[in-house]
Write a protein that holds these residues in place. Sequence first.
Motif, PDB file in Angstrom:
ATOM      1  N   SER A 579     103.906  65.405 -24.080  1.00  0.00           N
ATOM      2  CA  SER A 579     104.878  64.073 -24.055  1.00  0.00           C
ATOM      3  C   SER A 579     104.541  62.950 -24.871  1.00  0.00           C
ATOM      4  O   SER A 579     103.260  63.106 -25.335  1.00  0.00           O
ATOM      5  CB  SER A 579     104.651  63.825 -22.441  1.00  0.00           C
ATOM      6  OG  SER A 579     105.456  62.649 -22.193  1.00  0.00           O
ATOM      7  N   ASP A 590     111.764  61.478 -18.953  1.00  0.00           N
ATOM      8  CA  ASP A 590     110.996  62.418 -19.619  1.00  0.00           C
ATOM      9  C   ASP A 590     109.577  62.999 -19.284  1.00  0.00           C
ATOM     10  O   ASP A 590     109.293  63.908 -19.553  1.00  0.00           O
ATOM     11  CB  ASP A 590     111.169  61.904 -21.150  1.00  0.00           C
ATOM     12  CG  ASP A 590     112.660  62.078 -21.642  1.00  0.00           C
ATOM     13  OD1 ASP A 590     113.526  62.601 -21.298  1.00  0.00           O
ATOM     14  OD2 ASP A 590     112.878  61.179 -22.806  1.00  0.00           O
ATOM     15  N   VAL A 591     108.824  61.736 -19.220  1.00  0.00           N
ATOM     16  CA  VAL A 591     107.599  62.076 -18.523  1.00  0.00           C
ATOM     17  C   VAL A 591     107.351  62.631 -17.461  1.00  0.00           C
ATOM     18  O   VAL A 591     106.655  63.462 -17.237  1.00  0.00           O
ATOM     19  CB  VAL A 591     106.597  60.577 -18.855  1.00  0.00           C
ATOM     20  CG1 VAL A 591     105.064  60.734 -18.072  1.00  0.00           C
ATOM     21  CG2 VAL A 591     106.757  59.939 -20.175  1.00  0.00           C
ATOM     22  N   VAL A 594     107.716  66.219 -17.620  1.00  0.00           N
ATOM     23  CA  VAL A 594     106.545  67.062 -17.865  1.00  0.00           C
ATOM     24  C   VAL A 594     105.759  67.040 -16.909  1.00  0.00           C
ATOM     25  O   VAL A 594     104.949  68.130 -16.554  1.00  0.00           O
ATOM     26  CB  VAL A 594     106.039  66.511 -19.128  1.00  0.00           C
ATOM     27  CG1 VAL A 594     104.945  67.142 -19.757  1.00  0.00           C
ATOM     28  CG2 VAL A 594     107.208  66.528 -20.341  1.00  0.00           C
ATOM     29  N   PRO A 613     101.220  65.268 -18.181  1.00  0.00           N
ATOM     30  CA  PRO A 613     101.568  65.029 -19.688  1.00  0.00           C
ATOM     31  C   PRO A 613     100.489  64.550 -20.657  1.00  0.00           C
ATOM     32  O   PRO A 613      99.574  63.989 -19.983  1.00  0.00           O
ATOM     33  CB  PRO A 613     102.681  64.061 -19.387  1.00  0.00           C
ATOM     34  CG  PRO A 613     102.220  63.310 -18.273  1.00  0.00           C
ATOM     35  CD  PRO A 613     101.573  64.137 -17.352  1.00  0.00           C
ATOM     36  N   PRO A 644     108.257  69.130 -24.812  1.00  0.00           N
ATOM     37  CA  PRO A 644     109.294  68.766 -24.025  1.00  0.00           C
ATOM     38  C   PRO A 644     110.784  69.221 -24.089  1.00  0.00           C
ATOM     39  O   PRO A 644     111.643  69.560 -23.228  1.00  0.00           O
ATOM     40  CB  PRO A 644     109.344  67.410 -23.688  1.00  0.00           C
ATOM     41  CG  PRO A 644     108.809  67.096 -24.938  1.00  0.00           C
ATOM     42  CD  PRO A 644     107.852  68.122 -25.493  1.00  0.00           C
TER      43      PRO A 644
END
Length: 726
Positions: A579, A590-591, A594, A613, A644
């Motif tokens: 990440s 997005d984080v 992960v 991450p 990702p």
Amino acid sequence: MARSVYVTGIGRGDGRQVVELGVMELLSRRSGRVGVFRPLAHDGPDPIYDLLRSRYRLSQPAGTVFGLGYDEAAAVLADKGTDELVSLLVDRFHAVARDYEAVLVLGTDFADTGLPAELALNARLANEFGAAVLPVVAGRDHEPEALTAEVRNAHHAYASLGCDVIAMIANRVADDRAADVARVLGEQLPVPVYALPEEPALAAPTVSQIVEALGAEVLQSDPDGLARDVRGFVFGGATLPTFLPALTEGCMVITPGDRADLVVGSLAAHAAGSPAIAGVLLTTDRRPGEETMALAARLSPGTPVLAVSGGSFPTAAELMTVEGRLTTATPRKAEVALGLFEAHVDTTRLAERLSVVRSDRVTPMMFEHELIERSRSDRRHIVLPEGTEERVLRAAEVLLRRGVCDLTLLGEEAAIRKRAAELGLDLGLLESDELPEGPGASARVVNPETSPLRERFAELYAKLRAHKGVTYELAYDLVTDVSYFGTLMVQEGLADGMVSGAAHSTAATLRPAFEIIRTRPDAEIVSSVFFMCLAEKVLVYGDCAVNPDPDAEQLADIAVQSAATAARFGVEPRIAMLSYSTGTSGSGADVDKVRRATELVRERRPDLLVEGPIQYDAAVEPSVAATKLPESKVAGRATVLVFPDLNTGNNTYKAVQRSAGAVAVGPVLQGLRKPVNDLSRGALVPDIVTTVAITAIQAQQNRRTPDAPPSGPRTPGGRTEKAVNA
């Protein structure tokens, strides 16, 4: 101290370059740093060293490879004696051995060296170097009794001089006698004995080598034409109807330059595919007219037409002395030589006797060699749908020569045979539909349009896709598509795996696999990895080719599958879920994706080491990891890097490939019940060879642990259908 092997002989004409190449291949499989040393060298280029340097990407400074020139050595010998000569060469050898894990020593060639007692000198040098000795004895034109006596005498000569003889090799033995010679000698000598048969493809010169030997003018050709092997000569003097039946596969036509009828007739026969000639050589310093050459260019533009000033008889006399050579310009001959060596030498036993310890480091070449070695250990059957594609045909020849797998090429048989002949390839294509059982790899051609399997496959596909409205009539037409036909061969167990994509998109390769083979019961989606071969290690990148934007569950599945793939190919899995943030330092959708995927991996596979991450630098660089995640068992040591999304993964692997000089092997697909792999449309011949080897290894593992078929129609996750070309 490096472990070294000294390849030597007892006279000229032993063809030991084949053995030198084979031993170099063996050493480079086990060691990341192999040096080369030739104690005594002739002036000018050294073709076998140049080939080794090119093929094995040697970084060794050229100045350290050669000890002394023969003239210089003779002067030292005359002025100061043998001890001084040996002392000089020992010093120069050790300067190499200090820097390498293993050293291949190329003994003297017994060719106009001007040195007395050359065999004894080779023996002493080997002893002083501390090198094992591998003597090669010429077997050409020897009766079995005479050859066995010569091999015994050679062994006695080196052993009596104190050499550590690890094996004996009789080279260029008549093919029908090689096995008996090896068996008899194996019973008589205390070391392994191997007999390599005469290989016509090695003895045959290329057209380019004939051009060089005769100083011929090239009137017409292309690089592929100049690379063709010349397997014989046909001298033209008769009328065309009498002359044409005399043509043979791979022959060079020798005719006076004013015989336009024979020039055009030969090229027309070649263009028709029967037989495929190597080229035409015109003598008596005559040239065909412009109209004839224009017709020649239209009939067969790549077929060489050469011209020399001499007459046919003196030209013939010169031609009879020209033999094939292993050089950087003949990569096909190198593959032939390696195939010959590996087919007749127990390389595992020889490596054990060399006592070369396998290096802890894994270089790109070592990884590629390991793939070839593993695929050969349990030969599988792979189908290549793109049977007329040049790169696929060239790769097929390498695969067959090296015994990697049996092959089925899809396409029109006449077209494939003609294209192979035009490229000068020897595929030994079988006539029958069945691949024979035997020690050598085999290939056959299947035409989907005329194959008796077409009806069976149409019925199967219509049944599998009935829920999508596919009828038998639609299926009957669709299964002639080579990608569908090849996939159905794999599904029905008529092939163990498929490799395609050199001339087709990723979607065209994968769609049939999704529809027919489908995912494994333990996999949510089909994904991919690349093996990124860096200077001293191999990393696994996933997924860089298939899934554009996996969710957390799919990302976890990719991680678990990638770890399993890494382990199957000898990479200890330590997973980094990548990440733009490391640990708890960042937040956002997005984080969080992960982070959730990392938790899922730990829940599903608590035995795996996983971190996420995590940023790329913290994953692979220990100094960064020590700052950001000092307690992590993965940070700084990650081997499996899970990206990702496809955008990040695809761009990263290509950036590393280009900027760091990494070798990217893949994409290797995972999650399918049977192995199908995709090629980049820019794939080179070595890329195809490696991908086929990987597919064969996957097939080996699939055979040992077959998956139960899923119940009812099943397709991969929706995003997987949108395959992206790597």
